[in-house]
Design a protein around this motif. Structure first.
Motif, short mmCIF file in Angstrom:
data_model
loop_
_atom_site.label_atom_id
_atom_site.label_comp_id
_atom_site.label_asym_id
_atom_site.label_seq_id
_atom_site.Cartn_x
_atom_site.Cartn_y
_atom_site.Cartn_z
N SER A 1 -34.01 -113.96 -21.15
CA SER A 1 -33.58 -112.59 -20.95
C SER A 1 -34.12 -112.07 -19.63
CB SER A 1 -34.02 -111.70 -22.11
OG SER A 1 -35.40 -111.86 -22.39
N ALA A 2 -33.20 -111.62 -18.77
CA ALA A 2 -33.58 -111.05 -17.47
C ALA A 2 -33.98 -109.60 -17.68
CB ALA A 2 -32.40 -111.15 -16.50
N ASP A 3 -35.07 -109.21 -17.04
CA ASP A 3 -35.61 -107.87 -17.26
C ASP A 3 -35.92 -107.21 -15.92
OD1 ASP A 3 -36.57 -105.66 -18.62
OD2 ASP A 3 -38.11 -106.76 -19.72
N ARG A 4 -36.02 -105.90 -15.97
CA ARG A 4 -36.44 -105.13 -14.79
C ARG A 4 -37.91 -105.41 -14.51
NH1 ARG A 4 -32.27 -102.69 -11.94
NH2 ARG A 4 -30.67 -102.09 -13.41
N PRO A 5 -38.39 -105.00 -13.36
CA PRO A 5 -39.82 -105.22 -13.07
C PRO A 5 -40.71 -104.55 -14.10
CG PRO A 5 -38.64 -104.49 -11.10
CD PRO A 5 -37.69 -104.35 -12.25
N THR B 1 -29.50 -103.25 -22.50
CA THR B 1 -29.21 -103.41 -23.92
C THR B 1 -28.42 -104.67 -24.22
OG1 THR B 1 -27.21 -102.08 -23.71
CG2 THR B 1 -29.24 -100.92 -24.32
N ALA B 2 -27.93 -105.36 -23.19
CA ALA B 2 -27.10 -106.55 -23.41
C ALA B 2 -27.83 -107.62 -24.20
CB ALA B 2 -26.61 -107.11 -22.07
N VAL B 3 -29.12 -107.76 -23.99
CA VAL B 3 -29.88 -108.80 -24.67
C VAL B 3 -29.91 -108.56 -26.19
CG1 VAL B 3 -32.18 -107.77 -24.43
CG2 VAL B 3 -31.94 -110.23 -24.46
N ALA B 4 -29.73 -107.33 -26.62
CA ALA B 4 -29.68 -107.02 -28.05
C ALA B 4 -28.45 -107.64 -28.71
CB ALA B 4 -29.70 -105.51 -28.27
N ASN B 5 -27.41 -107.90 -27.93
CA ASN B 5 -26.19 -108.52 -28.48
C ASN B 5 -26.43 -109.95 -28.94
OD1 ASN B 5 -24.33 -106.35 -28.17
ND2 ASN B 5 -24.41 -106.71 -25.97
N LEU B 6 -27.53 -110.55 -28.53
CA LEU B 6 -27.85 -111.91 -28.95
C LEU B 6 -28.58 -111.97 -30.29
CD1 LEU B 6 -29.06 -113.36 -25.53
CD2 LEU B 6 -26.84 -113.68 -26.63
N HIS B 7 -28.95 -110.80 -30.81
CA HIS B 7 -29.77 -110.77 -32.03
C HIS B 7 -29.11 -111.51 -33.21
CE1 HIS B 7 -33.09 -108.23 -34.14
NE2 HIS B 7 -33.23 -109.51 -34.34
N PRO B 8 -27.81 -111.36 -33.46
CA PRO B 8 -27.21 -112.13 -34.57
C PRO B 8 -27.35 -113.64 -34.38
CG PRO B 8 -25.75 -110.35 -33.92
CD PRO B 8 -26.85 -110.40 -32.89
N ALA B 9 -27.17 -114.13 -33.16
CA ALA B 9 -27.31 -115.56 -32.91
C ALA B 9 -28.76 -116.01 -33.11
CB ALA B 9 -26.85 -115.88 -31.49
N VAL B 10 -29.71 -115.18 -32.70
CA VAL B 10 -31.13 -115.50 -32.89
C VAL B 10 -31.45 -115.57 -34.38
CG1 VAL B 10 -33.49 -114.65 -32.55
CG2 VAL B 10 -31.86 -114.62 -30.65
N SER C 1 -33.39 -96.33 -15.34
CA SER C 1 -32.19 -96.78 -16.06
C SER C 1 -32.32 -98.25 -16.43
CB SER C 1 -30.95 -96.56 -15.21
OG SER C 1 -30.99 -97.39 -14.07
N GLN C 2 -31.67 -98.60 -17.50
CA GLN C 2 -31.59 -99.97 -18.00
C GLN C 2 -32.97 -100.62 -18.19
OE1 GLN C 2 -28.87 -102.23 -15.60
NE2 GLN C 2 -27.26 -100.71 -15.76
#
Length: 175
Positions: free
Chosen positions: A24-28, A1-10, A37-38
């Protein structure tokens, strides 16, 4: 969910036309939709706020990665569209995230020069009109101000238009 914290900047970059590249780094990819998880669905997370986005799988060919990075930079800069703004490269990683013994040298990605196409003639000759008004939106540039000044027409210019000159009507939203 950390990548969602960039939404205001985007969103800010989108509204102001500021080039921004979100990596954005993602799981396989194979973990998506499995309840692992995650595994927030990150591809195209920012929707229409981005000028371009791509979802890169793990273990992608370095030449293909270079092509996607070149596309991302060109889109962020607005090289072709003349509409700079944010882009997203969602990069999938797979286990192991680091080599077991030593790093494998895959070579360096060579820089790629992104060149905009030659701009065509965008100026148009307009017939004079008694009730003409020039409205300069985001990125309109100095040609909108030049047209208004030459024709002696009122100019309503957004702050991000690049057409704000002495004589432009300010606070026109209140009109």
């Amino acid at each position: 969910t950390a990548v969602a914290n960039l939404h205001p900047a985007v969103l800010e970059a989108s509204h102001t036309g500021l080039p921004l590249v979100v990596l954005s780094a993602d799981r396989p990819h194979e973990w998506r939709g499995t309840g692992a998880s995650q595994t927030t669905h990150q591809p195209h997370l920012y929707g229409v706020a981005t000028r371009w986005s791509a979802d890169l799988p793990a273990r992608m060919n370095p030449a293909a990665v270079q092509g996607q990075v070149t596309r991302a930079v060109a889109a962020a800069l607005g090289t072709i569209t003349r509409d700079p703004g944010p882009v997203q490269l969602n990069i999938g990683f797979a286990e192991p995230l680091v080599p077991a013994d030593r790093w494998e040298d895959i070579g360096r990605l060579m820089p790629t020069k992104v060149i905009a196409p030659e701009p065509g003639a965008s100026a148009a000759t307009l017939p004079p009109g008694a009730r003409t008004l020039v409205i300069a939106g985001d990125g309109a540039g100095g040609s909108a101000a030049e047209l208004a000044l030459l024709a002696q027409w009122p100019l309503l210019a957004e702050p991000s238009s690049g057409a704000r000159v002495e004589g432009a009507i300010v606070h026109y939203q209140r009109l």
